[in-house]
Design a protein around this motif. Structure first.
Motif, PDB file in Angstrom:
ATOM      1  N   GLU A 101       0.801  -1.230   0.000  1.00  0.00           N
ATOM      2  CA  GLU A 101       0.000   0.000   0.000  1.00  0.00           C
ATOM      3  C   GLU A 101       0.829   1.274   0.000  1.00  0.00           C
ATOM      4  O   GLU A 101       0.445   2.269  -0.621  1.00  0.00           O
ATOM      5  N   VAL A 102       1.968   1.259   0.696  1.00  0.00           N
ATOM      6  CA  VAL A 102       2.796   2.455   0.823  1.00  0.00           C
ATOM      7  C   VAL A 102       4.254   2.093   0.526  1.00  0.00           C
ATOM      8  O   VAL A 102       4.805   1.173   1.131  1.00  0.00           O
ATOM      9  N   ALA A 103       4.868   2.824  -0.403  1.00  0.00           N
ATOM     10  CA  ALA A 103       6.275   2.588  -0.738  1.00  0.00           C
ATOM     11  C   ALA A 103       7.184   3.186   0.322  1.00  0.00           C
ATOM     12  O   ALA A 103       6.880   4.242   0.887  1.00  0.00           O
ATOM     13  N   CYS A 104       8.300   2.515   0.571  1.00  0.00           N
ATOM     14  CA  CYS A 104       9.340   3.031   1.457  1.00  0.00           C
ATOM     15  C   CYS A 104      10.586   3.324   0.632  1.00  0.00           C
ATOM     16  O   CYS A 104      10.937   2.546  -0.257  1.00  0.00           O
ATOM     17  N   ILE A 105      11.250   4.432   0.947  1.00  0.00           N
ATOM     18  CA  ILE A 105      12.567   4.727   0.378  1.00  0.00           C
ATOM     19  C   ILE A 105      13.567   4.604   1.515  1.00  0.00           C
ATOM     20  O   ILE A 105      13.517   5.356   2.485  1.00  0.00           O
ATOM     21  N   THR A 106      14.457   3.635   1.423  1.00  0.00           N
ATOM     22  CA  THR A 106      15.384   3.363   2.505  1.00  0.00           C
ATOM     23  C   THR A 106      16.800   3.786   2.148  1.00  0.00           C
ATOM     24  O   THR A 106      17.186   3.739   0.985  1.00  0.00           O
TER      25      THR A 106
END
Length: 371
Positions: A101-106
């Motif tokens: 549902e929600v992208a993460c940028i790590t």
């Protein structure tokens, strides 16, 4: 725009300093980017930042990171900047992917974190950092090295790739010594490394194993050239860390020659009256622009829409790294840096006062003459 609901961006901060805080320039930089893009009409609505700051691994727990992620999702964020630490990112990835549902940028360095919903803009990479570090050690004349690796998930992954990098760079490894990922007495480990008198020492790990190494080496009367990964970036955080890294050469993302970085620092100084000339504000500027462009390009403005928009960002000039570094994502492209010099090597002066540019993977460089 009083009647327009702000677009929400989540910050999942999983590493806190000794006082339980985090770098104040993170939010100042992200707000600067959001305000700029709103003023220029790139964004159609204001942006609200929702922060969850917890102590994850290595000093805290993964459970705190997992709870923070779930809270951010419930807060309605459209994209998340974080987590930062590989040990937390590797463990969190299944939850991010399962939710879908929600992208993460790590900024974590482990490629095992990456997936359909996890994008990497790592401050280095466990696959690439050892190649650059070993190449620069060879450029400096090293032919043999001893490795001090942190006894952790991160240290073990770095050790595997460092062995390969050293072989490719023509470096013979004389010893591999584990060190704790906390501040502790390092004299026994340094004595073990010193047995064969290698030309240099390579440290690999998150960085919390470095404190005490200089003191231990001084106590045994042996101070060879010392190299580390992006753990070197701790040198930008305090005088104490610069003292721990005095004389070290390590990987960083701040390059005074990068004009995209200079322009950002000019903008920051004009707004806040100071100039944070070190890697992290530049990195946040890069992450911030990618997130704002994704919000602007999302059709519809939902988590999946933002993920699709992230994949369409191409060749954005980066403030991080050497001149010419760019940013892009794409379908099945989850590593955002473009260019061989997205990492540079810097050297902390022997007195611990500051760091200067030392080299890139392309060769040794002369540091700028400005103080």
């Amino acid at each position: 725009m009083a009647d327009v609901t702000p677009a929400r961006i989540g910050l999942l901060i999983d590493y806190l300093d000794a006082d339980g805080g985090y770098d104040e320039n993170i939010l100042l930089t992200l707000r600067l980017v959001a305000d700029d893009y709103l003023a220029r009409g790139v964004l159609e609505r204001p942006v609200e930042f929702v922060v969850r700051a917890v102590q994850g691994l290595p000093n805290g727990t993964f459970q705190a990171v997992r709870a923070a992620f779930r809270e951010l999702v419930e807060e309605g964020v459209l994209v998340i900047f974080g987590p930062w630490v590989s040990e937390n990112g590797v463990a969190l990835r299944p939850y991010v992917e399962q939710l879908g549902e929600v992208a993460c940028i790590t900024m974590g360095a482990s490629e095992t974190m990456l997936g359909e919903w996890v994008f990497g803009l790592p401050a280095g990479s466990m696959e690439e950092e050892p190649i650059i570090m070993a190449t620069i050690a060879a450029l400096d004349g090293c032919r043999t090295v001893g490795i001090a690796y942190e006894d952790s998930l991160i240290g073990a992954e770095y050790l595997r790739t460092t062995r390969v990098a050293c072989k490719e760079a023509g470096l013979r490894i004389t010893a591999e010594v584990p060190i704790p990922q906390v501040q502790a007495d390092k004299q026994a480990a340094m004595k073990q490394l010193a047995v064969d008198q290698p030309d240099g020492i390579l440290h690999v790990g998150f960085g919390l194993g470095i404190p005490g190494m200089n003191d231990a080496l001084a106590e045994i009367g042996w101070t060879p050239p010392r190299y580390t990964t992006t753990a070197f970036e701790f040198a930008a955080t305090s005088a104490w860390w610069r003292d721990q890294l005095a004389g070290w050469i390590g990987l960083d993302q701040y390059d005074e020659r990068n004009q995209t970085a200079v322009a950002f620092l000019d903008q920051f100084e004009a707004r806040h009256g100071r100039r944070p000339a070190y890697f992290f504000p530049l990195y946040c500027y890069d992450v911030g622009r990618m997130m704002m462009l994704a919000l602007a390009g999302a059709r519809p403005l939902t988590g999946p829409g933002v993920k699709d928009a992230l994949e369409k960002i191409k060749m954005l000039p980066a403030a991080s790294g050497a001149p010419g570094t760019r940013l892009r994502f794409g379908r099945y492209i989850r590593h955002g840096w473009v260019g061989s010099e997205f990492l540079v090597a810097r050297r902390v002066l022997p007195d611990g006062s500051r760091s200067v540019l030392h080299a890139t993977i392309e060769g040794l460089v002369e540091p700028p003459s400005t103080p």
